[in-house]
Design a protein around this motif. Structure first.
Motif, PDB file in Angstrom:
ATOM      1  N   LEU A  65       0.828  -1.200   0.000  1.00 22.03           N
ATOM      2  CA  LEU A  65       0.000   0.000   0.000  1.00 22.03           C
ATOM      3  C   LEU A  65       0.867   1.256   0.000  1.00 22.03           C
ATOM      4  O   LEU A  65       1.679   1.470   0.894  1.00 22.03           O
ATOM      5  CB  LEU A  65      -0.917   0.001   1.226  1.00 22.03           C
ATOM      6  N   GLY A  66       0.706   2.066  -1.029  1.00 26.02           N
ATOM      7  CA  GLY A  66       1.389   3.344  -1.102  1.00 26.02           C
ATOM      8  C   GLY A  66       2.826   3.286  -1.571  1.00 26.02           C
ATOM      9  O   GLY A  66       3.427   4.325  -1.850  1.00 26.02           O
ATOM     10  N   SER A  67       3.404   2.081  -1.680  1.00 26.79           N
ATOM     11  CA  SER A  67       4.815   2.000  -2.062  1.00 26.79           C
ATOM     12  C   SER A  67       5.051   1.149  -3.300  1.00 26.79           C
ATOM     13  O   SER A  67       5.999   1.380  -4.048  1.00 26.79           O
ATOM     14  CB  SER A  67       5.640   1.434  -0.893  1.00 26.79           C
ATOM     15  N   TRP A  73      -3.947   0.935  -4.409  1.00 22.72           N
ATOM     16  CA  TRP A  73      -4.268   2.087  -3.568  1.00 22.72           C
ATOM     17  C   TRP A  73      -3.037   2.964  -3.346  1.00 22.72           C
ATOM     18  O   TRP A  73      -1.918   2.468  -3.278  1.00 22.72           O
ATOM     19  CB  TRP A  73      -4.815   1.622  -2.217  1.00 22.72           C
ATOM     20  N   ASP A  74      -3.284   4.263  -3.207  1.00 24.21           N
ATOM     21  CA  ASP A  74      -2.242   5.235  -2.879  1.00 24.21           C
ATOM     22  C   ASP A  74      -2.437   5.731  -1.458  1.00 24.21           C
ATOM     23  O   ASP A  74      -3.567   5.924  -0.991  1.00 24.21           O
ATOM     24  CB  ASP A  74      -2.287   6.431  -3.840  1.00 24.21           C
ATOM     25  N   LEU A  75      -1.313   5.964  -0.789  1.00 29.92           N
ATOM     26  CA  LEU A  75      -1.303   6.509   0.560  1.00 29.92           C
ATOM     27  C   LEU A  75      -0.935   7.986   0.474  1.00 29.92           C
ATOM     28  O   LEU A  75      -0.137   8.389  -0.370  1.00 29.92           O
ATOM     29  CB  LEU A  75      -0.274   5.755   1.395  1.00 29.92           C
ATOM     30  N   MET A  76      -1.483   8.802   1.391  1.00 29.67           N
ATOM     31  CA  MET A  76      -1.295  10.246   1.258  1.00 29.67           C
ATOM     32  C   MET A  76      -1.199  10.909   2.635  1.00 29.67           C
ATOM     33  O   MET A  76      -1.837  10.480   3.593  1.00 29.67           O
ATOM     34  CB  MET A  76      -2.483  10.822   0.476  1.00 29.67           C
ATOM     35  N   VAL A  99      -6.314   7.546   1.859  1.00 30.39           N
ATOM     36  CA  VAL A  99      -6.014   6.468   0.917  1.00 30.39           C
ATOM     37  C   VAL A  99      -6.970   6.627  -0.257  1.00 30.39           C
ATOM     38  O   VAL A  99      -8.143   6.946  -0.070  1.00 30.39           O
ATOM     39  CB  VAL A  99      -6.155   5.062   1.537  1.00 30.39           C
ATOM     40  N   ARG A 102      -6.529   3.593  -7.068  1.00 35.91           N
ATOM     41  CA  ARG A 102      -5.903   3.979  -8.331  1.00 35.91           C
ATOM     42  C   ARG A 102      -6.756   3.626  -9.542  1.00 35.91           C
ATOM     43  O   ARG A 102      -6.489   4.095 -10.655  1.00 35.91           O
ATOM     44  CB  ARG A 102      -4.544   3.271  -8.466  1.00 35.91           C
ATOM     45  N   MET A 140      -6.676  12.303  -4.559  1.00 40.89           N
ATOM     46  CA  MET A 140      -5.380  12.784  -4.072  1.00 40.89           C
ATOM     47  C   MET A 140      -5.315  14.309  -4.029  1.00 40.89           C
ATOM     48  O   MET A 140      -4.333  14.925  -4.427  1.00 40.89           O
ATOM     49  CB  MET A 140      -4.248  12.228  -4.941  1.00 40.89           C
TER      50      MET A 140
END
Length: 351
Positions: A65-67, A73-76, A99, A102, A140
């Protein structure tokens, strides 16, 4: 009559008695199954089937997640992944986390089940601000609406844990509310979003010792929100809005924000189910013909947008002015020629 039946029953051989007992048990079991199936069909009004869509779901162990580029999914912001949950914001002031999926969602009928937890050290009325769940065109984007942008396009469902409008005390917080944005509507933070709210309910979700869940269902242009926050493992009605029109291709997300007051806002899972619904031929044809581009709710005044008349662009104005001048020039030339001929005829009359 009863005595006669008893005599006949006692006169039967033992093998027949065993058979009758077995048959009676089978009949009873069959009746129970029929009742259960009948009640299940009665509850399932839409005759729908659920299919978990993993590409739109966020569950443990949150791998990559995010990496990772393979994550959906993107982490923010200040969001942090742990083995047990995604902490959108910690119990600290001025934090913001999110989160976002994508992958845009192109499902027409769906159900989102969210498990989350809101907890912290703050006492009553000294905690905030809450968590929100989204299906929007934008993703985002930081902003003032529970960590997301204002003037968003799509659906927002807010779990608001702090009231900003002190004058109105009939509403008990925490409070779950829904808003449909069309890109021009603004969320009024000072009034807790009341002017643009389309439905909501009280939900005591903070600092409880059991799991808390939220259900968001969109089916046949009908938006339903339910809660399970009492630890009884049963859904309770929160909001039911018909005539909701949502475009396809939007993104799911979850955001949270803290200000002067704070809380831990933990997201445990978001599970999206595709709902397969039996639809009539007319309904299918209408879906194909009607392409929704801007979210709206039928017969709600705030979604009636009067489109302004389009003004001319600079190029159009220049071309129009040029042709107008040319037209005036032609008219002037015709006028000069006509005047010359009239003058010549007048001169001839005098000679």
């Amino acid at each position: 009559m009863a005595d006669a039946v008893t005599k006949v029953y006692r006169s039967l051989p033992s093998d027949s008695l065993v058979y009758l007992k077995t048959l009676s048990k089978s009949v009873c079991l069959l009746l129970v199954l029929c009742v259960l199936l009948g009640s299940s069909s009665a509850d399932n009004v839409y005759e729908m089937e659920e299919f978990l869509k993993r590409e739109y779901s966020l569950t443990k162990p949150y791998q990559g997640l995010g990496s990772s580029s393979s994550s959906h999914w993107d982490l923010m912001g200040n969001a942090m992944v742990t083995p047990d949950h995604v902490r959108l914001t910690p119990d600290l002031q001025s934090r913001q986390g999110a989160v976002w999926s994508r992958i845009p969602c192109y499902l027409r009928d769906w159900e989102l089940q969210v498990q989350f937890k809101v907890h912290g050290e703050g006492k009553k009325n000294f905690h905030g601000d809450g968590v929100a769940f989204w299906l929007t065109k934008e993703r985002m984007q930081n902003g003032p609406v529970f960590g997301n942008m204002n003037h968003f396009t799509g659906l927002g469902v807010f779990v608001d844990t702090y009231t900003n409008e002190d004058k109105n005390r009939e509403r008990v917080y925490p409070y779950v509310s829904a808003m449909l944005g069309n890109g021009t509507l603004s969320y009024d933070h000072e009034r807790d979003g009341r002017p643009t709210e389309i439905g909501g309910c009280t939900a005591m979700v903070r600092n409880v010792n059991h799991d808390t869940f939220l259900l968001i269902r969109y089916i046949r242009s009908r938006l339903t929100i339910m809660t399970d926050v009492d630890g009884h493992r049963e859904w309770r009605d929160c909001a039911d809005i018909s005539g909701v029109r949502l475009p396809l291709g939007f993104y799911f997300g979850a955001t949270s924000v803290t200000g002067d007051l704070s809380d831990n806002h933990d997201l445990i899972s978001m599970k999206l189910y595709e709902l397969t619904v039996d639809k009539t031929k007319e309904e299918l044809e209408q879906e194909e013909e009607e392409e929704v581009t801007v979210p709206r709710v039928d017969n709600m005044q705030q979604f009636i947008v009067v489109e302004p008349e389009e003004g001319m662009s600079g190029v159009q104005y220049a071309v129009t002015a040029l042709f107008s001048l040319m037209g005036l020039g032609v008219l002037a030339a015709i006028g000069v020629m006509a005047y010359g001929r009239w003058k010549e005829k007048s001169r001839k009359r005098f000679y």
